[in-house]
Write a protein that holds these residues in place. Structure first.
Motif, short mmCIF file in Angstrom:
data_model
loop_
_atom_site.label_atom_id
_atom_site.label_comp_id
_atom_site.label_asym_id
_atom_site.label_seq_id
_atom_site.Cartn_x
_atom_site.Cartn_y
_atom_site.Cartn_z
N ASP A 1 19.43 22.70 -4.78
CA ASP A 1 19.35 21.62 -3.80
C ASP A 1 19.36 20.26 -4.49
N ASN A 2 19.64 19.22 -3.69
CA ASN A 2 19.47 17.86 -4.19
C ASN A 2 17.99 17.59 -4.44
N ILE A 3 17.72 16.69 -5.36
CA ILE A 3 16.35 16.37 -5.73
C ILE A 3 15.89 15.16 -4.96
N LEU A 4 14.68 15.28 -4.34
CA LEU A 4 14.04 14.15 -3.66
C LEU A 4 12.70 13.89 -4.32
N ILE A 5 12.47 12.63 -4.72
CA ILE A 5 11.17 12.20 -5.23
C ILE A 5 10.69 11.11 -4.28
N GLU A 6 9.65 11.42 -3.52
CA GLU A 6 9.25 10.53 -2.44
C GLU A 6 8.35 9.40 -2.92
N CYS A 7 8.54 8.24 -2.30
CA CYS A 7 7.68 7.09 -2.52
C CYS A 7 7.91 6.13 -1.37
N GLU A 8 6.88 5.95 -0.53
CA GLU A 8 6.96 5.02 0.59
C GLU A 8 5.72 4.14 0.58
N ALA A 9 5.91 2.89 1.03
CA ALA A 9 4.81 1.93 1.00
C ALA A 9 4.99 0.94 2.15
N LYS A 10 3.88 0.28 2.51
CA LYS A 10 3.92 -0.77 3.52
C LYS A 10 3.37 -2.06 2.92
N GLY A 11 3.66 -3.16 3.54
CA GLY A 11 3.18 -4.46 3.10
C GLY A 11 3.88 -5.57 3.87
N ASN A 12 3.39 -6.77 3.77
CA ASN A 12 4.02 -7.92 4.42
C ASN A 12 4.00 -9.10 3.45
N PRO A 13 5.14 -9.48 2.94
CA PRO A 13 6.47 -8.96 3.27
C PRO A 13 6.70 -7.54 2.77
N ALA A 14 7.78 -6.90 3.32
CA ALA A 14 8.08 -5.52 2.94
C ALA A 14 8.30 -5.43 1.44
N THR B 1 0.86 -1.19 0.00
CA THR B 1 0.00 0.00 0.00
C THR B 1 0.89 1.24 0.00
N ILE B 2 0.68 2.14 -0.99
CA ILE B 2 1.45 3.39 -1.04
C ILE B 2 1.00 4.28 0.12
N THR B 3 1.98 4.71 0.93
CA THR B 3 1.65 5.56 2.09
C THR B 3 2.11 7.01 1.92
N GLU C 1 8.90 12.51 -16.36
CA GLU C 1 7.77 11.95 -15.63
C GLU C 1 8.20 10.65 -14.97
N TYR C 2 8.07 10.61 -13.63
CA TYR C 2 8.53 9.46 -12.85
C TYR C 2 7.32 8.76 -12.24
N GLN C 3 7.45 7.41 -12.11
CA GLN C 3 6.42 6.63 -11.42
C GLN C 3 7.08 5.53 -10.62
N CYS C 4 6.58 5.37 -9.37
CA CYS C 4 7.16 4.43 -8.43
C CYS C 4 6.29 3.16 -8.38
N PHE C 5 6.96 2.00 -8.29
CA PHE C 5 6.30 0.70 -8.19
C PHE C 5 6.76 0.05 -6.89
N ALA C 6 5.79 -0.32 -6.03
CA ALA C 6 6.09 -1.04 -4.79
C ALA C 6 5.55 -2.46 -4.93
N ARG C 7 6.41 -3.48 -4.76
CA ARG C 7 6.02 -4.85 -5.12
C ARG C 7 6.44 -5.81 -4.01
N ASN C 8 5.52 -6.72 -3.69
CA ASN C 8 5.87 -7.95 -2.96
C ASN C 8 5.16 -9.13 -3.63
N LYS C 9 5.20 -10.28 -3.01
CA LYS C 9 4.68 -11.47 -3.70
C LYS C 9 3.17 -11.47 -3.84
N PHE C 10 2.47 -10.53 -3.16
CA PHE C 10 1.01 -10.49 -3.24
C PHE C 10 0.50 -9.44 -4.22
N GLY C 11 1.42 -8.63 -4.79
CA GLY C 11 0.96 -7.65 -5.76
C GLY C 11 1.88 -6.46 -5.86
N THR C 12 1.47 -5.52 -6.72
CA THR C 12 2.26 -4.31 -6.98
C THR C 12 1.35 -3.10 -6.90
N ALA C 13 1.83 -2.09 -6.14
CA ALA C 13 1.11 -0.81 -6.02
C ALA C 13 1.89 0.27 -6.76
#
Length: 1167
Positions: free
Chosen positions: A156-169, A141-143, A214-226
């Protein structure tokens, strides 16, 4: 929003608990819902917008016994509600202060303050989507993620944020411009640990612009990808202004003008403002203003616009830099080359300056119609800028309706209309009307409202047990209508492996007989030409027995009569059923005063004392059960039973605001104060006590609302009062001169705030810069109900005005001064006042007068023609021209009257013929008073009289009398008396009958005291003797006695003479006061020897021609001893007494006729 729910029973009994609440909610008016006449209210609720407050007396389906008991409880509750109602009635603001405040229920728009705890519990129970405990397997889940349009600072340095939770991480990877972004190949790019946030580091070099895209973040574990949103990375830009040489802008006075800014394209767009090259802001008004595009518009150019130059400035947000364009210089061609301030606000200013008047025309937008598109939720800005002479006024209208008053506001001197948070209802035709006295013109703007997609039903995570059914719904709206695209684990649903348990029906995916293999993350992407929305929702298939998610055996304390929810968070799959029990009783709590929500929360609609106890929640599904306990304690509410009251106070007085509180003794009470809904700082002028707040020396800044906040850890109560401070008014502002004429002008001003005390008067003051620059004088006074007045003016004064407002508290600060206005000149209409002629010395005369002020000079070079001549003579007038306020005439006789005239004159001519004033030359000391007379009518008083001096030499201001008593060599204290100039008599009261007085009298003028005249009082007679003599002199016995005494004295004298003639010794030595001369014959015993041989005349006597003996001047003469024969002799002829007072030598010489008849002379004659 206020919602009232009422259920009625037909029993016509006394009013039930709903009546008090109904009155409380409707402010004493009839409720908007249907009610039952004469019926008992048995169920009701009150719903606030910001929370819920629910009161229930009985349920419809309850048994009659239960109903009766609950009705009795409701009647008890009713008395509490009545008290609440009375408190709320008393809490209404009573003073209106600066703005009207209508009746409110404590804090408007908020629930009762003691409901916060319950609302918090409610929010914890019902808010948000279903959460899976993190120790259970679940898809990502994207948080947290960056915004869609991500603009960064190039420094400044560039930060593009993307954080997510899940189990497994989950693991993370990125795409750039829809292609895989290989982070490992770029040394500047890294990803934070346990996060998908990108960090692009430029400390070792590199250009940030190379990473735009244009940037896009993918968060993935064995149960799916957000998936995150598609993040558009842009680097902020602040390009330099191109160098350019600007020629002076030549424009005819009265013509329109646009100075274009054309700032360099920045990201984001810069903020534009206009200043002079010396960094002074350009003053803007309805004639000169900046448009939304940054250009500077002149509706008509005036000559004073040449006094400065004009430079466009651009401020860039990220770099915090300001760039300045080369300034424009104006050259205004005019028919009136002098920038006369007197014409600036002339009612016919343009024609006075030779500027032709013109009907309005639009500078922006051009033409008569235009169109504009705006997105839903954004601000709509419409702008109309018009030229014309005089400057046109702008008004706004909407065709077929009114402007939305709650969202519309006017800007830029009515040239712009802004409507915030636009919705579809704001589309339509708007038009602006530009008008002046020459005519009007209209421009129509057609507004179309479009919409980027917005959610109607956003998909939520779906948790199912094996074999259960479910659905995901993705509904959005927009203009144009958005399209919906489904994806699964970041891939289009069409290209995903087929799933027989899944069915897609437009914006809905239906799952039937779900199995473990159905776990995935689904994305819904809805978009149109104005934007897109992307949502992730996972489908999780779990087989989990019930578990409790909250701590066990919690203690919950609630407030009496509160609506409360007991939360029992749990999880299980399939979703467990939840039941509540109280104090271990077997019956499930539901219905009546209890209600169980789908998520398992237990609501107690109205907490009572008997609701206190232990509550147990039990969650059950096919895999097992779990339970938890909650201990509930009921506390008394916190109540302010004596509230602060609205007060009106004068500045400097003392104010006390009461706040007395009743609370549950087991809870800790804290009382605090708010001012204008912000925490109050207790200064040294304030004293905070347990039940009051005292403000000493109230000032204007103390005005406002004061809220007493009585709070415990569970609840709070608020009571508000408004303090109105009567202060001095604020100063008037925006002074304007109009209707300028030769001898008058109209002054208009905008009143300042009266600070709660009505303005009673306005004082208009003026200042002129010729005679007394910087000094303000009162001109006139006007009632407080006016803000415009016609002022009478004097010729040739460069006026500047200001206004002071007055109320009962005091005077305001003066307003800022108006612009100057000079009147034309004229000859003086008056002459100086207080003309005087007085001598400062005895041979001069100083002529003085009060100089004329600026308002009576009437022209330049004010001077005075001074004339004088002696009074009552035929002399010609002497004259001189003086620039000051005095002139001294020399060589004048002492105190002579003069005729004086002083006439004003300026460069325009002379004033009127002046009046003649009589003055006098200088004074001198006066001569002595004449005929000073001292009379003594008796022994008690002395009368003094005198006449005025022959030569006063001025104006007599009085007389000075000095006198002193003396007696022989003894002198008393000198006494000084001052008399008025008209007094010529004075009586002195004697201190004793013996002393004499010496008097000195002088006259006084302004110069001083003159010559004095001196006199002494006569010697005091023996008043007792004189009076007795007068009384008994005619008595016979007295006459006989006197004759006998005289005869006896004569005989004694004869005997004495005979003895001396015979040479007898006369012992006179020891009786004689003076020593004898060396020639005096004497015996050894000190006596004289009068022998017959010395038959000589007595010493000191001489023989007259007729044989008589005349007394010589001798100390031994008998005449020198005593008076009237008072001396006595012994038988031997010697004196008995001492010598008496000796006569003055001068008196003896002047009394020869008396000597001839004295007894001694008679004896000498006989001898």
């Amino acid at each position: 929003m206020v919602k009232i729910c009422l259920e009625c029973q037909s029993e016509p009994e006394e009013r039930g608990p709903g009546s008090a609440l109904r009155e409380l909610l409707t402010d004493g008016e009839t409720a908007s819902t249907d009610t039952c006449s004469g019926a008992r209210l048995t169920d009701f609720c009150a719903v606030w917008d910001a929370g819920v407050f629910l009161v229930s007396a009985a349920g419809k389906g309850a048994p009659s016994g239960v109903k009766k008991r609950r009705l009795n409880e409701a009647e008890t509750l009713n008395s509490v509600r009545e008290a609440q109602f009375q408190r709320l009635e008393a809490a209404r603001p009573r003073g209106l202060g600066r703005g009207a405040r209508g009746p409110v229920l404590r804090m408007a728009g908020q629930p009762p303050p003691w409901a916060y705890t319950a609302v918090l519990l409610c929010a914890l129970s019902l808010g948000g989507a279903i959460e899976i405990p993190m120790d259970l397997s679940q898809p990502p889940t994207i948080t947290k993620q960056s915004v869609k349009d991500h603009i960064v600072d190039p420094r400044d340095n560039i930060l593009i944020e993307c954080e997510a939770k899940g189990n497994p991480a989950p693991s993370f990877h990125w795409t750039r411009n829809s292609k895989f972004f290989n982070i490992a190949k770029d040394p500047r790019v890294s990803m934070r640990r346990r996060s998908g946030t990108l960090v692009i580091d430029f400390r070792s070099g590199g250009r940030p612009e190379e990473y735009e895209g244009e940037y896009q973040c993918f968060a993935r574990n064995k149960f799916g990808t957000a998936l995150s949103n598609r993040i558009r990375l842009q680097v902020s830009k602040s390009p330099l202004w191109p160098k350019e040489n600007l020629d002076p802008v030549v424009v005819q006075e009265g013509a329109p003008l646009t100075l274009q800014c054309n700032p360099p394209p920045g990201l984001p767009s810069p903020v534009i403002f206009w200043m002079s090259s010396s960094m002074e802001p350009i003053t803007q008004d309805k004639r000169v203003s900046q448009g939304h595009n940054g250009d500077l518009y002149f509706s008509n150019v005036m000559l004073q616009d040449m006094q400065t130059d004009y430079s466009c400035n651009a401020r860039f947000h990220f770099t915090h830099t300001i760039q300045q364009k080369n300034p424009f210089t104006l050259k205004v061609l005019t028919n009136h080359p002098y920038n006369d301030s007197s014409l600036r606000n002339h009612p016919d200013m343009y024609s006075a300056r030779g500027v032709a008047e013109r009907t309005p025309s639009f500078m922006y937008p051009q033409g008569t119609a235009s169109s504009q598109m705006v997105l839903r939720g954004m601000d709509l800005l419409l702008e109309c800028i018009a030229s014309g002479v005089p400057t046109p006024d702008i008004a706004w209208y909407k065709k077929g309706g009114d402007l939305p008053s709650d969202k519309a506001k006017f800007e830029n001197f009515n040239k712009a209309l802004r409507i915030t948070n636009v919705s579809e209802e704001d589309s339509g035709e708007y038009f602006c009307l530009a008008s002046n006295k020459m005519g009007s013109i209209r421009h129509t703007i057609s507004v179309r409202v479009k919409a980027a997609p917005y959610w109607l039903d956003e998909p939520k995570n779906l948790i199912l047990a094996p074999g259960e059914d479910g659905r995901l719904v993705c509904r959005a709206n927009g203009n144009p209508k958005p399209t919906v695209q489904w994806m699964v684990n970041g891939e289009p649903l069409q290209s995903a492996p087929p799933n027989p348990n899944r069915e897609v029906a437009g914006d809905t995916i239906i799952f039937r007989d779900t199995q473990i293999s159905s776990r995935a993350v689904y994305q819904c992407n809805t978009s149109n030409e104005h934007g897109y929305l992307l949502a992730n929702a996972f489908v999780s298939v779990l087989d989990v027995p019930p578990r409790m998610l909250s701590p066990r055996n919690q203690l919950i304390r609630v407030i009496l009569y509160n609506r409360t929810r007991l939360d029992c968070p749990f999880f299980g799959s399939p979703i467990p059923t939840l039941r509540w029990f109280k104090n271990g009783q077997g019956s499930n709590l539901d219905g009546g005063n209890y209600h169980v929500y789908e998520n398992g929360s237990l609501e107690i609609k109205m907490i009572r004392k008997e609701d206190q106890g232990i509550y147990t929640c039990v969650a059950t599904n096919i895999l097992g059960k779990a339970e938890n306990q909650v201990r509930l304690e009921v506390k008394d509410p916190t109540r302010i039973y004596r509230m602060p009251e609205d007060q009106v106070a004068k500045r400097g007085t003392t104010v006390q605001l009461e706040c007395r509180v009743k609370h549950d003794p087991s809870l800790k009470l804290a009382v605090s104060w708010l001012k204008d809904d912000e925490p109050l700082y207790i200064s040294n002028r304030m004293k905070k006590e347990e039940d009051s707040l005292t403000i000493f020396g109230v000032a204007e800044r103390d005005q406002g609302s004061y809220t007493c906040v009585a709070s415990t850890e569970l609840d709070q109560d608020l009571a508000k009062a408004y303090l109105t401070v009567l202060g001095r008014p604020d100063r008037p502002r925006d002074l304007e001169l109009t209707d300028l004429a030769e001898r008058s002008v109209r002054l208009t001003w905008i009143p300042g705030d009266d600070n709660n005390s009505p303005i009673t008067d306005y004082v208009v003051q003026f200042e002129e810069d010729q005679f007394q620059p910087g000094v303000w004088h009162d001109h006139s006074k006007f009632p407080g109900s006016v803000n415009s007045a016609v002022l009478r003016l004097s010729p040739y004064v460069n006026y500047q005005f200001r206004v002071i407002a007055i109320n009962e508290v005091g005077s305001s600060h003066p307003s800022l001064p108006s612009e100057r206005y000079r009147t034309s000149g004229a000859p003086p209409e008056s002459n100086p006042s207080d003309v005087k002629g007085e001598g400062t010395r005895k041979n001069n005369m100083e002529i003085t007068w009060t100089p004329m002020n600026a308002t009576s000079a009437f022209g330049p070079n004010l001077r005075y023609i001074v004339k004088w001549r002696r009074r009552e003579t035929r002399e010609t007038w002497n004259n001189v021209t003086v620039w000051g306020s005095r002139y001294v005439v020399g060589q004048t006789p002492v105190y002579v009257p003069y005729e004086i005239r002083v006439q004003a004159e300026n460069d325009f001519g002379k004033g009127p013929e002046p009046d003649t004033v009589i003055g006098y030359s200088g004074e001198d000391l006066p001569s002595a008073p004449r005929r000073f007379r001292v009379r003594q009518p008796n022994l008690e008083t002395i009368n003094l009289e005198w006449d005025h001096p022959e030569h006063p030499n001025g104006i007599l201001i009085g007389y000075t009398l000095k006198y002193v008593a003396f007696n022989g060599t003894k002198v008393g204290k000198q006494i000084v008396e001052n008399f008025s100039p008209n007094q010529t008599k004075f009586t002195v009261q004697r201190a004793d009958p013996v002393s004499r007085y010496r008097f000195s009298l002088s006259a006084r003028t302004q110069v001083g005291s003159g010559e004095a005249v001196t006199e002494e009082s006569p010697a005091p007679p023996n008043e007792a003797y004189t009076n007795n003599q007068a009384d008994i002199a005619t008595q016979g016995w007295f006459i006989g006695l006197m004759c006998a005494i005289a005869l006896l004295v004569l005989i004694l004298l004869i005997v004495c003479f005979i003895k001396r003639s015979r040479g007898g010794k006369y012992p006179v030595r020891e009786k004689k006061d003076v020593p004898l001369g060396p020639e005096d014959p004497k015996e050894e015993d000190g006596s004289f020897d009068y022998s017959d041989e010395d038959n000589k005349p007595l010493q000191g006597s001489q023989t007259s021609l007729d044989g008589t003996i005349k007394q010589q001047e001798s100390d031994d003469s008998l005449v020198d001893y005593g008076e009237g024969g008072e001396g006595q002799f012994n038988e031997d002829g010697s004196f008995i007494g001492q010598y008496t007072v000796k006569k003055d030598k001068e008196e003896t010489e002047g009394n020869e006729s008396s000597e001839a008849t004295s007894p001694v002379n008679a004896i000498y004659s006989l001898a």
